[in-house]
Design a protein around this motif. Structure first.
Motif, short mmCIF file in Angstrom:
data_model
loop_
_atom_site.label_atom_id
_atom_site.label_comp_id
_atom_site.label_asym_id
_atom_site.label_seq_id
_atom_site.Cartn_x
_atom_site.Cartn_y
_atom_site.Cartn_z
N ARG B 74 -2.39 -11.46 1.26
CA ARG B 74 -2.84 -10.36 0.94
C ARG B 74 -3.51 -9.88 2.41
NH1 ARG B 74 -5.03 -8.89 -3.64
NH2 ARG B 74 -4.93 -10.34 -5.40
N ILE B 75 -3.06 -8.64 2.80
CA ILE B 75 -3.33 -7.93 4.07
C ILE B 75 -4.35 -6.80 3.69
CG2 ILE B 75 -2.66 -6.78 6.21
CD1 ILE B 75 -0.24 -8.39 6.28
N GLY B 76 -5.49 -6.80 4.12
CA GLY B 76 -6.36 -5.68 3.75
C GLY B 76 -6.55 -5.70 2.29
N GLY B 77 -6.58 -6.67 1.81
CA GLY B 77 -6.75 -6.52 0.23
C GLY B 77 -5.72 -6.21 -0.63
N ARG B 78 -4.31 -5.90 0.28
CA ARG B 78 -3.18 -5.66 -0.57
C ARG B 78 -1.97 -6.88 -0.62
NH1 ARG B 78 0.66 -1.86 2.48
NH2 ARG B 78 2.40 -1.40 0.75
N ASP B 79 -1.47 -7.01 -1.84
CA ASP B 79 -0.64 -8.24 -2.00
C ASP B 79 0.73 -7.75 -1.35
OD1 ASP B 79 1.01 -10.27 -2.44
OD2 ASP B 79 1.10 -10.25 -4.67
N VAL B 80 1.28 -8.30 -0.23
CA VAL B 80 2.36 -7.69 0.52
C VAL B 80 3.48 -9.16 0.11
CG1 VAL B 80 1.09 -6.58 2.13
CG2 VAL B 80 1.84 -9.13 2.67
N SER B 81 3.19 -9.88 -0.65
CA SER B 81 4.06 -11.00 -0.81
C SER B 81 5.50 -10.75 -1.51
CB SER B 81 3.32 -12.39 -1.65
OG SER B 81 2.78 -11.72 -2.90
N GLN B 82 5.54 -9.84 -2.06
CA GLN B 82 6.87 -9.45 -2.60
C GLN B 82 7.43 -8.01 -2.44
OE1 GLN B 82 8.56 -11.75 -3.96
NE2 GLN B 82 6.75 -13.01 -4.17
N LEU B 83 6.72 -7.33 -1.38
CA LEU B 83 7.10 -6.14 -1.14
C LEU B 83 8.65 -5.91 -0.73
CD1 LEU B 83 4.31 -4.52 1.08
CD2 LEU B 83 4.87 -4.44 -1.42
N SER B 84 9.04 -4.82 -0.52
CA SER B 84 10.59 -4.39 -0.03
C SER B 84 10.81 -4.69 1.36
CB SER B 84 11.19 -3.11 -0.50
OG SER B 84 10.47 -2.27 0.10
N ASP B 85 11.78 -4.90 1.80
CA ASP B 85 12.11 -4.84 3.30
C ASP B 85 11.51 -3.76 3.99
OD1 ASP B 85 14.24 -6.59 5.05
OD2 ASP B 85 14.28 -4.40 5.81
N ASP B 86 11.79 -2.53 3.44
CA ASP B 86 11.39 -1.36 4.31
C ASP B 86 9.74 -1.50 4.25
OD1 ASP B 86 13.54 -0.34 5.01
OD2 ASP B 86 13.62 1.42 3.54
N ALA B 87 9.10 -1.70 3.08
CA ALA B 87 7.53 -1.79 2.95
C ALA B 87 7.20 -2.90 4.02
CB ALA B 87 7.26 -1.81 1.46
N LEU B 88 7.84 -4.13 3.94
CA LEU B 88 7.20 -5.16 4.95
C LEU B 88 7.31 -4.49 6.32
CD1 LEU B 88 8.60 -8.46 3.74
CD2 LEU B 88 6.37 -7.45 3.62
N SER B 89 8.58 -3.72 6.65
CA SER B 89 8.75 -3.31 8.00
C SER B 89 7.52 -2.33 8.26
CB SER B 89 10.04 -2.47 7.99
OG SER B 89 11.13 -3.28 7.94
N ASP B 90 7.05 -1.55 7.19
CA ASP B 90 5.66 -0.64 7.42
C ASP B 90 4.71 -1.35 7.94
OD1 ASP B 90 6.87 1.96 7.61
OD2 ASP B 90 7.01 2.02 5.48
N VAL B 91 4.54 -2.72 7.11
CA VAL B 91 3.30 -3.38 7.09
C VAL B 91 3.10 -3.70 8.68
CG1 VAL B 91 2.04 -5.57 6.39
CG2 VAL B 91 2.93 -4.00 4.88
N ARG B 92 4.42 -4.43 9.03
CA ARG B 92 4.57 -5.07 10.34
C ARG B 92 4.19 -3.84 11.52
NH1 ARG B 92 9.44 -7.62 8.41
NH2 ARG B 92 10.83 -5.94 9.52
N GLY B 93 4.65 -2.69 11.20
CA GLY B 93 4.40 -1.72 12.36
C GLY B 93 3.08 -1.12 12.43
N THR B 94 2.50 -1.25 11.07
CA THR B 94 1.04 -0.66 11.15
C THR B 94 -0.21 -1.75 11.44
OG1 THR B 94 1.14 -0.42 8.81
CG2 THR B 94 1.88 1.57 9.96
#
Lengths: 422, 247
Positions: B74-94
């Motif tokens: 969880r990052i900031g309360g949001r589960d990111v463990s199964q996000l798509s490649d694009d969504a993970l890119s956004d998490v990394r970027g922000t």
């Protein structure tokens, strides 16, 4: 959006500048491809136009029937040399053609080869005996004086009109108008007109009209007759020809096919066995030529495109090398938030910039090259703007197509592996 | 936004029973085998362990460069463990600011352009990003080097640029991987001081993967990994020492 696009292009340029030699060599591959496509198409287009010009000179709405000396047969060689070999078109046939195709303008032509003299100047050329209609059908123009008139024909006047070249040869220093030309040593013809220079190859047989002398056909018939004796070696040969050529001008090029079939039917009846009359339809030749030049053009373009293809492979090669070299950079960008599409975009733009640069220089070279070809090889060339666009478009397309795979490979690297790459 | 009484709001990154298994030929490698941990706002956490302990895997997962086989991240309360490649890119970027051992600046770009890269991928490049890049370059002491290429800078300067770059997107936390591993001890101290400084002044959360005890000593807590599991969590409690060194 546009600013971002510009930023990506600038970034691409920057990355390409890291390997200046490699980038310029790759660019050269595309450059030569584009230049050769443009040059080849220009050569093809030039050849096509040259051919079309030739047939257009003959008149696309004209039909031309020409007498041809039949091939020597057993019987004709055994023929006594005292009897003349009679062949070719007849006056009566010209009348028949006119009667069968009333809408057509029929022009009769008789050609006689004779020496011509004016003072110390001398030239052997063709005397074309013809009618006033000739000028309009052949689309020629009078530069000075006048053309032959019907009254000249009626009166069997000894007047002539000179082709531009012939006028220069016989009258290099003075104005030929109203001067006389001595033909075959005993006949004098008064010059009443001079034709504008045609610069065409079409003419009386192999002699261009520029080099001919034109006289009323009745005068020609009276002075020279229909029988021609030529001496070759020790033997004589006699020929009897009434007309060398009949030009038939149809009202428009749409009427040409019908006119051609009538003309052929008509002449076939009389000349089937001897094949001493040849019918030429410039429009048909034009179509054939267009077709064959089209094929020629396609072949040239395909050959030139192969060099573009080779250029494209060069781009792919370099982009693959670039992607491998910059694996780390790809990893960094991915870690900093780049999506796959951003990576694809980046490398595709780089490939595109490579090929577009090559394309731009190639267009410049490709426009200059045909001029050099014309200068060195005396080959007519013609560069069409759509060919330039086509070549440039293909080069840009080649860059994109061959850039796709490397870019795809870059985008699908595992970021973790990419970051660990040394 | 943060309510001091509410603990869960303070947790900005959290592993819940995270496993990461790899298939290596016939063997199943359990690089991480049920790790649970939390990063709180303002934390200075080091992740330690021998090589093969699962540090790198942990780093990749924390940085959203990789996905857990099972478990939740969880990052900031949001589960990111199964996000798509694009969504993970956004998490990394922000949300994440990366700092690497080998600096990882892009060589053909200037300092300024390197700083703008994270914002470029969010479509936020412009006058604003330039202003921010200049501010952060000043902040790390390289305000006069904006036009330089990375290779014209010393290692310590490059790492300063990298730190500034990591701050460009206002991340939830900085994720540093052996950030001083390529530096001499003097420069290492400078960089560690810079970390302390930005943490103290900007309240930045830092997660640092390292095997260097000198580096770890600056942190509040050290999470020790062994064989893909949490061996121990050590509270340094030497914040005072760090502060003292500063003074």
């Amino acid at each position: 959006m546009i600013r971002d696009g510009w930023r990506i292009v600038r970034l691409g340029l920057k990355s390409l500048l890291v390997h200046k030699l490699r980038s310029s060599l790759t660019t050269a591959g595309i450059l030569f491809g584009v230049a050769s496509v443009i040059a080849m198409l220009a050569v093809g287009e030039g050849a096509k136009r040259e051919a079309l010009e030739r047939f257009r000179d003959m008149g696309v709405s004209n039909l031309i029937a020409r007498s041809k000396r039949p091939a020597e047969t057993q019987s004709s060689s055994e023929q006594s040399s005292w009897t003349a070999l009679a062949y070719g078109l007849l006056y009566s046939e010209a009348d028949l053609i006119q009667a069968s195709i009333p809408s057509a303008v029929v022009v009769r032509i008789r050609e006689i080869k004779r020496p011509m003299m004016r003072g110390e100047y001398f030239h052997t050329s063709i005397i074309v005996g013809t009618e006033p209609k000739f000028l309009g059908v052949t689309n020629m123009e009078v530069r000075e004086g006048r053309w032959l008139a019907s009254i000249d024909n009626k009166r069997l006047a000894n007047v002539c009109v000179l082709g531009a070249t012939l006028a220069r040869i016989l009258f290099p220093l003075e104005n030929p108008m109203d001067q006389t030309v001595l033909v075959a040593g005993n006949d004098r013809y008064r010059v009443v007109g001079i034709l504008r220079e045609q610069g065409r190859t079409a003419g009386a047989g192999s002699t261009p009209y520029d080099e001919c002398m034109f006289v009323p056909i009745n005068t020609s018939r009276r002075r020279f007759g229909e029988q021609v004796t030529t001496r070759s070696g020790g033997s004589f040969s006699r020929e009897r020809i009434e007309l060398n050529e009949v030009k038939v001008q149809m009202p428009s090029s749409d009427d040409v096919p019908d006119g051609a079939s009538i003309l052929r039917d008509l002449l076939d009846e009389n000349h089937k066995n001897q094949s001493d009359v040849v019918v030429t339809v410039p429009l048909e030749l034009l179509r054939q030529e267009e077709e064959s030049k089209r094929m020629f053009n396609i072949v040239l373009a395909v050959i030139a495109s192969i060099s573009l293809l080779v250029g494209g492979i060069g781009i792919m090669n370099v982009m693959l090398a670039t992607v491998t070299e910059r694996t780390r950079e790809i990893g960094i960008r991915r870690a900093l938030g780049a999506k796959k599409k951003h990576i694809i975009q980046q490398f595709l733009v780089e490939a595109g910039v490579l090929s577009a640069l090559g394309g731009l220089v190639g267009v410049t070279v490709g426009i200059a090259l045909p001029q050099l070809i014309t200068y060195w090889f005396d080959q007519t060339t013609h560069t069409l703007p759509q060919h330039v666009l086509l070549a440039f478009g293909i080069s840009a397309g080649v860059g994109l197509v061959f850039g796709i795979y490397p870019a795809w490979r870059a985008a699908n690297m595992d970021p973790v592996d990419a970051l660990r790459h040394e | 936004m943060t309510d001091p009484s509410s603990n869960s709001d303070d947790i900005i990154a959290e592993f819940v029973d995270v496993h990461r298994h790899y298939q290596m030929g016939d063997d199943l490698v359990r690089a991480l085998n049920g790790v649970s941990m939390q990063v709180r706002r303002g934390d200075y956490l080091t992740i330690m362990g021998r090589s093969g302990s699962g540090k790198s895997t942990m780093l990749n997962l924390l940085g959203c460069l990789d996905r857990p086989t099972t478990g939740e991240y969880r990052i900031g309360g949001r589960d990111v463990s199964q996000l798509s490649d694009d969504a993970l890119s956004d998490v990394r970027g922000t949300e994440i600011g990366f700092i690497f051992q080998s600096f990882n600046l892009i060589p053909q770009l200037t300092v300024l352009e390197n700083l703008e890269v994270p914002l470029f991928y969010q479509g936020r490049v412009g006058a604003e990003s330039r202003k921010k890049a200049k501010y952060l370059a000043d902040r790390v002491g390289l305000g006069q080097r904006l036009g330089h290429r990375p290779l014209e800078l010393s290692g310590g300067q490059q790492q300063r640029v990298a730190i500034a770059r990591a701050l460009m997107n206002d991340p939830l936390f900085l994720l540093a991987d052996e950030a001083t591993g390529n530096l001499d001890s003097n420069t290492e101290a400078e960089i560690l001081n810079l970390f302390d400084d930005i943490r103290a002044k900007d309240g930045i959360t830092i997660v640092m993967v390292t095997h260097n005890p000198i580096v770890a000593a600056r942190a509040d807590r050290a999470l020790w990994l062994k064989d893909g599991e949490v061996e121990k969590l050590v509270e340094n409690g030497n914040q005072a020492v760090v502060a003292g060194e500063h003074a």
